[in-house]
Design a protein around this motif. Structure first.
Motif, mmCIF file in Angstrom:
data_model
loop_
_atom_site.group_PDB
_atom_site.id
_atom_site.type_symbol
_atom_site.label_atom_id
_atom_site.label_comp_id
_atom_site.label_asym_id
_atom_site.label_seq_id
_atom_site.Cartn_x
_atom_site.Cartn_y
_atom_site.Cartn_z
ATOM 1 N N PRO A 129 88.085 11.455 95.197
ATOM 2 C CA PRO A 129 87.453 10.225 95.540
ATOM 3 C C PRO A 129 85.935 10.447 95.655
ATOM 4 O O PRO A 129 85.105 9.562 95.517
ATOM 5 N N TRP A 130 85.545 11.561 96.182
ATOM 6 C CA TRP A 130 84.029 11.910 96.302
ATOM 7 C C TRP A 130 83.292 11.824 94.907
ATOM 8 O O TRP A 130 82.320 11.061 94.678
ATOM 9 N N THR A 131 83.972 12.370 94.026
ATOM 10 C CA THR A 131 83.488 12.364 92.481
ATOM 11 C C THR A 131 83.385 10.887 92.192
ATOM 12 O O THR A 131 82.368 10.578 91.374
ATOM 13 N N CYS A 132 84.362 10.211 92.139
ATOM 14 C CA CYS A 132 84.176 8.834 91.946
ATOM 15 C C CYS A 132 83.107 8.040 92.506
ATOM 16 O O CYS A 132 82.515 7.406 91.828
ATOM 17 N N THR A 133 82.868 8.069 93.842
ATOM 18 C CA THR A 133 81.588 7.440 94.258
ATOM 19 C C THR A 133 80.386 7.865 93.988
ATOM 20 O O THR A 133 79.615 7.327 93.306
ATOM 21 N N VAL A 134 80.462 9.230 94.056
ATOM 22 C CA VAL A 134 78.912 9.933 93.933
ATOM 23 C C VAL A 134 78.549 9.747 92.322
ATOM 24 O O VAL A 134 77.396 9.374 92.050
ATOM 25 N N GLU A 135 79.445 10.132 91.395
ATOM 26 C CA GLU A 135 79.079 10.037 90.101
ATOM 27 C C GLU A 135 78.910 8.709 89.504
ATOM 28 O O GLU A 135 78.455 8.347 88.574
ATOM 29 N N GLY A 136 79.883 7.692 90.057
ATOM 30 C CA GLY A 136 79.565 6.264 89.733
ATOM 31 C C GLY A 136 78.176 5.875 89.946
ATOM 32 O O GLY A 136 77.486 5.351 89.073
ATOM 33 N N TRP A 137 77.527 6.254 91.068
ATOM 34 C CA TRP A 137 76.086 5.931 91.446
ATOM 35 C C TRP A 137 75.360 6.842 90.450
ATOM 36 O O TRP A 137 74.186 6.106 90.016
ATOM 37 N N THR A 138 75.608 8.033 90.343
ATOM 38 C CA THR A 138 74.922 8.685 89.364
ATOM 39 C C THR A 138 74.741 8.063 88.192
ATOM 40 O O THR A 138 73.544 7.982 87.259
ATOM 41 N N LEU A 139 75.830 7.699 87.542
ATOM 42 C CA LEU A 139 75.795 7.062 86.304
ATOM 43 C C LEU A 139 75.006 5.870 86.046
ATOM 44 O O LEU A 139 74.255 5.563 85.184
ATOM 45 N N LEU A 140 74.862 5.099 87.106
ATOM 46 C CA LEU A 140 73.884 3.822 87.233
ATOM 47 C C LEU A 140 72.529 4.169 86.905
ATOM 48 O O LEU A 140 71.828 3.453 86.282
ATOM 49 N N TRP A 141 72.224 5.272 87.882
ATOM 50 C CA TRP A 141 70.880 5.689 87.760
ATOM 51 C C TRP A 141 70.468 6.263 86.448
ATOM 52 O O TRP A 141 69.371 6.097 85.864
ATOM 53 N N PHE A 142 71.472 6.979 85.759
ATOM 54 C CA PHE A 142 71.246 7.563 84.732
ATOM 55 C C PHE A 142 70.977 6.439 83.619
ATOM 56 O O PHE A 142 70.358 6.698 82.694
ATOM 57 N N ALA A 143 71.946 5.594 83.538
ATOM 58 C CA ALA A 143 71.723 4.411 82.630
ATOM 59 C C ALA A 143 70.333 3.770 82.623
ATOM 60 O O ALA A 143 69.864 3.637 81.465
ATOM 61 N N TRP A 144 69.768 3.651 83.902
ATOM 62 C CA TRP A 144 68.618 3.063 84.106
ATOM 63 C C TRP A 144 67.518 4.138 83.419
ATOM 64 O O TRP A 144 66.534 3.669 82.552
#
Length: 207
Positions: free
Chosen positions: A51-66
């Motif tokens: 669950p932590w990976t899902c949340t943290v890496e979800g936000w990380t991917l949004l930042w990475f995409a930007w």
């Protein structure tokens, strides 16, 4: 930290520059696939194991995409260094998960290294950052390790997508250094789509 254009951009990517606010539309807009994956992790999945990976890496991917979009849209030198840093981070995160480390340990190990790289990005000129200078040896080690673990696990589709993504990226780099120019469909835009697809399969299985 001024948004100076990376003088090496045309030597590293084949997509030709166009007029307008998005200089390389193929490379820039293909980065949106990472945002779609981030949104899927945050709101489209119910994680069980990580669950932590899902949340943290979800936000990380949004930042990475930007970051990826902005880099290819503007050729911003500093944004490029951050983009490379986060490519390294995502590879590290996937590697520790594939190696069997628990949720918080895998995240902690990946982010410990990433925070060091981000601090270096903030205080060093972009071409001299550790992420930029040592990108190739770091990524070669990470990618080879990931591919080995994917083979060991028998996840052949993820292996094929991930390997193909980095193969076309290396081809794009080689062609760019020979002066080859391409349109929106090129090795880097294909790299974005292929690696994002491999990550989707990874997270679907791991979470």
């Amino acid at each position: 930290m001024a948004p100076y254009r990376n003088p090496q951009y045309q030597c590293d990517f084949t997509e030709r520059c166009v007029s307008g606010s998005v200089l390389h539309p193929g490379n820039a807009w293909s980065s949106v696939t990472y945002a779609a994956l981030g949104l899927h992790l945050l709101w489209g999945m119910t994680p069980v194991a990580r669950p932590w990976t899902c949340t943290v890496e979800g936000w990380t991917l949004l930042w990475f995409a930007w970051l990826s979009f902005r880099y290819h849209a503007t050729e911003s030198d500093w944004t490029g260094a951050l983009d490379i840093t986060m490519v390294i981070h995502l590879c590290m995160s996937c590697l520790w998960q594939l190696a069997g480390f628990d949720d918080l340990t895998a995240l902690g190990m990946a982010w410990l290294v990433t925070l060091v790289l981000l601090c270096d990005d903030c205080r060093t000129e972009p071409p001299q950052t550790m992420a930029v200078r040592f990108m190739m040896p770091i990524l070669v080690v990470l990618v080879v390790a990931i591919l080995g673990l994917l083979l060991q696990a028998g996840t052949y589709l993820s292996f094929a997508l991930f390997a193909s993504g980095f193969a076309v990226k290396l081809l794009d780099l080689a062609c760019a250094r020979r002066g080859t120019r391409a349109g929106a469909v090129n090795g880097t835009s294909a790299f974005h789509v292929l690696t994002c697809s491999a990550m989707y399969l990874h997270y679907t299985a791991a979470l």
